[in-house]
Design a protein around this motif. Structure first.
Motif, PDB file in Angstrom:
ATOM      1  N   LEU A 171       0.676  -1.134  -0.047  1.00 23.67           N
ATOM      2  CA  LEU A 171      -0.102  -0.213  -0.080  1.00 23.67           C
ATOM      3  C   LEU A 171       0.856   1.441  -0.022  1.00 23.67           C
ATOM      4  N   GLY A 172       2.191   1.065   0.277  1.00 25.41           N
ATOM      5  CA  GLY A 172       2.917   2.338   0.380  1.00 25.41           C
ATOM      6  C   GLY A 172       2.575   3.235   1.460  1.00 25.41           C
ATOM      7  N   THR A 173       2.311   2.621   2.569  1.00 31.31           N
ATOM      8  CA  THR A 173       2.191   3.535   3.619  1.00 31.31           C
ATOM      9  C   THR A 173       3.455   3.080   4.818  1.00 31.31           C
ATOM     10  N   ALA A 174       3.386   4.225   5.827  1.00 31.32           N
ATOM     11  CA  ALA A 174       4.306   4.103   6.888  1.00 31.32           C
ATOM     12  C   ALA A 174       3.641   3.085   8.189  1.00 31.32           C
ATOM     13  N   ASP A 175       4.502   2.507   8.954  1.00 27.09           N
ATOM     14  CA  ASP A 175       4.249   1.747   9.857  1.00 27.09           C
ATOM     15  C   ASP A 175       3.812   2.687  11.223  1.00 27.09           C
ATOM     16  N   GLU A 176       3.218   2.018  12.198  1.00 24.82           N
ATOM     17  CA  GLU A 176       3.226   2.945  13.398  1.00 24.82           C
ATOM     18  C   GLU A 176       4.400   3.434  14.076  1.00 24.82           C
ATOM     19  N   LYS A 177       5.278   2.465  13.974  1.00 18.46           N
ATOM     20  CA  LYS A 177       6.677   3.126  14.717  1.00 18.46           C
ATOM     21  C   LYS A 177       7.303   4.282  13.743  1.00 18.46           C
ATOM     22  N   ARG A 178       7.168   4.169  12.723  1.00 18.44           N
ATOM     23  CA  ARG A 178       7.748   5.277  11.927  1.00 18.44           C
ATOM     24  C   ARG A 178       6.776   6.648  11.963  1.00 18.44           C
ATOM     25  N   LEU A 179       5.691   6.478  12.194  1.00 20.41           N
ATOM     26  CA  LEU A 179       4.719   7.494  12.425  1.00 20.41           C
ATOM     27  C   LEU A 179       5.079   8.022  13.759  1.00 20.41           C
ATOM     28  N   THR A 214      -2.238   2.122  21.303  1.00 19.46           N
ATOM     29  CA  THR A 214      -1.457   3.508  21.350  1.00 19.46           C
ATOM     30  C   THR A 214      -1.987   4.491  22.018  1.00 19.46           C
ATOM     31  N   HIS A 215      -2.939   4.317  22.691  1.00 18.61           N
ATOM     32  CA  HIS A 215      -3.827   5.387  23.581  1.00 18.61           C
ATOM     33  C   HIS A 215      -3.177   6.374  24.533  1.00 18.61           C
ATOM     34  N   ASP A 216      -2.088   5.500  25.401  1.00 17.68           N
ATOM     35  CA  ASP A 216      -1.163   5.880  26.194  1.00 17.68           C
ATOM     36  C   ASP A 216      -0.253   6.799  25.621  1.00 17.68           C
ATOM     37  N   ASP A 217       0.432   6.452  24.609  1.00 16.43           N
ATOM     38  CA  ASP A 217       1.372   7.238  23.703  1.00 16.43           C
ATOM     39  C   ASP A 217       0.713   8.544  23.471  1.00 16.43           C
ATOM     40  N   LEU A 218      -0.452   8.351  22.512  1.00 19.53           N
ATOM     41  CA  LEU A 218      -1.131   9.540  22.147  1.00 19.53           C
ATOM     42  C   LEU A 218      -1.555  10.711  23.414  1.00 19.53           C
ATOM     43  N   ARG A 219      -1.822  10.175  24.746  1.00 19.12           N
ATOM     44  CA  ARG A 219      -2.143  10.869  25.716  1.00 19.12           C
ATOM     45  C   ARG A 219      -0.841  11.595  26.030  1.00 19.12           C
ATOM     46  N   GLN A 220       0.263  11.046  26.086  1.00 18.60           N
ATOM     47  CA  GLN A 220       1.562  11.911  26.369  1.00 18.60           C
ATOM     48  C   GLN A 220       1.933  12.896  25.431  1.00 18.60           C
ATOM     49  N   LEU A 221       1.496  12.589  24.198  1.00 13.41           N
ATOM     50  CA  LEU A 221       1.927  13.625  23.129  1.00 13.41           C
ATOM     51  C   LEU A 221       0.931  14.772  23.090  1.00 13.41           C
ATOM     52  N   ALA A 222      -0.356  14.508  23.614  1.00 14.93           N
ATOM     53  CA  ALA A 222      -1.150  15.571  23.501  1.00 14.93           C
ATOM     54  C   ALA A 222      -0.911  16.558  24.918  1.00 14.93           C
TER      55      ALA A 222
END
Length: 667
Positions: free
Chosen positions: A276-284, A346-354
């Motif tokens: 699909l030519g997309t980036a994985d979660e780690k890269r994002l 990835t909810h906890d990682d998104l919370r820290q980023l927010a």
């Protein structure tokens, strides 16, 4: 005579072909067995009855109830995005109405009538492509055949796909027939853009809106397909395909077939990202972490590595937009179920980023990426545009702290529940211990601003327990150039110095705390002189000891007067006629207390405040009024506005400029 060639012997179907024949409808079975005929997954696994309809339970239930209660209308309009099941539902509804044993929701999907409807070859169910048959001549032909009764079924059903493509003349020609068709005729219209359908047509149809299919339902359907096809697939890989389909069941099946053709019988997240030519979660996650750290070099390096890995810049921008959307949802308090583009894990990682970024900064990043996607579709330099956007995001200021600081100016208080960034803490925090000590003795240290001081290599704060002698004056090098030293005999008493020493030993809190108001009775302290000369000498230091927002409003005062009212010492601020807003903000409880505290810190005086305006009923007397200053021209007014801290922040943030200044006379 030439001998006639013998026909080749017909080969027996293999076991795999026999399994395919059992899953495929009869009309598609022949195509699948053909040498060069292949039926795609989206067609082979198309729902055949109401039980197989995925994600549209509300529509299926309504149609089943209409059949069971004999309330079938003469015209239906199915609207929704592509691939959500509009045409499939229309065929299922037609098979239920034309069931050989009578209209029934439990029809036989293997009957000859049902098979011919699935293949689009039934003589009584006519499917018309509205995009290629959009003129008035086609509608006239339809009207001529409407009166002809069905050949073998109960109803003659017209399914017009993409009906919004018909011309206005064709719609007008269809109106009368659509409103009063013969009893044996049913119309089913399908469209992805109902706004283009005339209201006169909409009012004659029963409208059903098809919702996007949930990711979990798409994953369940894809799991059924891969199990039937004998392909091994990870749940994460199927979830990636389902999220990429964006609610379209047909798109998810097309992507699944594409990935199955690419893989070796096993579907993994890496194979899905690769095809699909997309980036994985780690890269994002690494890329967004670099953006949150304001590290533009690392962000560009991550983008370069992604493009070298075969990821399209426009596709990566779309993924970043979805990632930031989920960060925004988490920032406002949504749980993991509201994440549409990232896994719930990835909810906890998104919370820290927010928490690190702040809601306002995330919203600004979403808007910038959205504008970049629009520009990428119109440009061949997608990479350059995305790189520019990433650098702009890295240079975004802390918009959340700026929004909190702006909101705090309404009442002069800084929200205690919001931890400020270091870049803005100096503008709202209390003066340090060294400034408290030096200000209490009338000393203005070099570099002092807004109640804070910047230390130089040769300047060190004095010990907290050391006080200058009562008769000692600060050296001339330590006095501000625009300040006049107070007389040598004007020193605070011993008990006042002890109180200042005790207060200086306590470290200030990093945020502004509410203070008790000072009443005129509690402000009666005549141990030190209080007159206009003392006030003028220390006024610059007093203003510097205030918070920046309060000081900006106090500077709007036209004159500052020292007076007494009974036993209380009074500080009177007189504002011009065009500064009513500044006066009202100074009268707020938080700003009023901040002014009193600044006077107490610098002059050692407890005062009561009195605010007046030149056009108010409390206009100062002529003999006590200060000398009239010349009227400020427009250029000086422009410079005064540009020097305001809040205005400077807005100019730097949005790249704005002041183009016009209007002075409004009070009513």
């Amino acid at each position: 005579m030439a001998k006639k060639k013998a026909a080749p012997a017909r080969q027996k179907p293999t076991s795999q072909q026999a399994a395919t024949d059992e899953l495929s409808p009869p009309t598609e079975r022949a195509s699948a067995n053909d040498t060069d005929g292949y039926v795609v997954v989206a067609r082979r696994y198309r729902p055949k009855d109401f039980g197989e309809l995925v994600g549209q339970g509300h529509v299926g239930q309504a149609l089943k109830n209409a059949i069971e209660t004999n309330r079938v209308g003469h015209a239906y309009l199915f609207t929704g995005a592509r691939g959500v099941g509009k045409t499939s539902t229309a065929r299922i509804f037609a098979k239920a109405l034309n069931n050989p044993g009578g209209a029934s929701v439990d029809f036989d999907s293997g009957s000859e009538v049902a098979a011919s409807i699935d293949s689009g070859q039934d003589v009584d169910v006519i499917e018309i492509d509205g995009a290629s048959n959009r003129g008035i001549e086609e509608i006239r032909s339809l009207r001529a055949n409407v009166g002809v009764r069905p050949s073998r079924s109960r109803y003659k059903i017209y399914i017009i796909d993409e009906v919004h493509m018909l011309t206005m003349a064709a719609f007008n020609a269809l109106l009368k027939t659509l409103e009063e068709p013969p009893e044996h005729v049913k119309f089913i219209f399908c469209t992805t853009d109902p706004e283009k359908v005339p209201i006169t047509v909409l009012s004659r149809c029963q409208r059903f809106d098809f919702a996007p299919v949930e990711v979990s339902e798409i994953v369940a359907r894809l799991r059924l397909i891969v199990d039937t096809e004998g392909v091994s697939a990870d749940d994460e890989a199927l979830e990636l395909i389902a999220r990429r389909a964006a609610g379209s069941m047909r798109d998810s099946q097309s992507l699944l077939e594409q990935v199955m053709s690419f893989g070796d019988g096993t579907l993994t997240p890496d194979s899905v990202h690769g095809i699909l030519g997309t980036a994985d979660e780690k890269r994002l996650a690494e890329l967004t972490l670099a953006l949150a750290d304001r590290d533009a070099a690392t962000a560009l390096a991550g983008l370069d590595a992604a493009i070298d890995a075969g990821i399209d810049a426009g596709r990566l921008a779309e993924q970043l937009l979805g990632y930031f959307r989920d960060v925004m949802a988490v920032a406002v308090g949504c749980d993991a179920n509201m994440q549409r583009h990232t896994p719930p894990s990835t909810h906890d990682d998104l919370r820290q980023l927010a928490d690190s970024w702040g809601l306002q900064t995330v919203i600004a990043a979403v808007g910038m990426i959205d504008q970049t996607l629009v520009r990428i579709r119109q440009s061949v330099y997608a990479r350059v545009l995305l790189e520019t956007t990433l650098i702009q995001i890295c240079n975004l200021p802390d918009l959340q702290s700026l929004a909190d600081l702006t909101a705090a100016t309404h009442d002069g208080q800084v929200p205690a529940n919001r931890e400020k960034k270091k870049s803005l803490a100096g503008a709202v925090a209390e003066p340090t211990t060294r400034i408290r000590k030096s200000a209490a003795n009338g000393i203005a240290e070099p570099g002092q601003r807004n109640g804070r001081a910047s230390e130089t290599p040769d300047q060190k704060p004095a010990p907290a327990n050391q006080q200058p002698p009562a008769n000692q004056q600060p050296p001339a090098s330590q006095q501000a150039p625009d300040q006049t030293a107070a007389p040598t005999n004007q020193q605070p008493p011993a008990n006042q110095q002890a109180a200042d020493q005790k207060r200086a030993t306590v470290s200030p809190q990093p945020s502004v705390q509410p203070r008790a108001s000072v009443s005129p009775q509690a402000a009666s302290n005549h141990s030190s002189p209080w007159n206009q000369q003392v006030l003028d000498a220390m006024w610059s230091q007093i203003v510097s000891a205030m918070p920046e927002m309060t000081a900006a409003m106090v500077r709007r005062a036209k004159s500052i007067q020292a007076g007494e009212a009974g036993d209380a010492r009074v500080l009177r601020l007189v504002f011009p006629a065009d500064s009513m807003m500044a006066r009202r903000r100074c009268e707020a409880a938080g700003n009023r207390q901040a002014i009193c505290d600044a006077v107490q810190q610098v002059a050692g005086q407890s005062v009561a405040l009195d605010f007046q305006s030149l056009d108010g009923p409390e206009r100062p007397k002529a003999e006590s009024a200060p000398p009239t200053t010349p009227k400020v021209n427009r250029r000086q007014r422009m410079q005064e506005i540009e020097s305001n801290a809040l205005v400077r922040s807005c100019i730097e943030l949005f790249g704005a400029e002041i183009t016009k200044v209007e002075l409004h006379e009070p009513k």
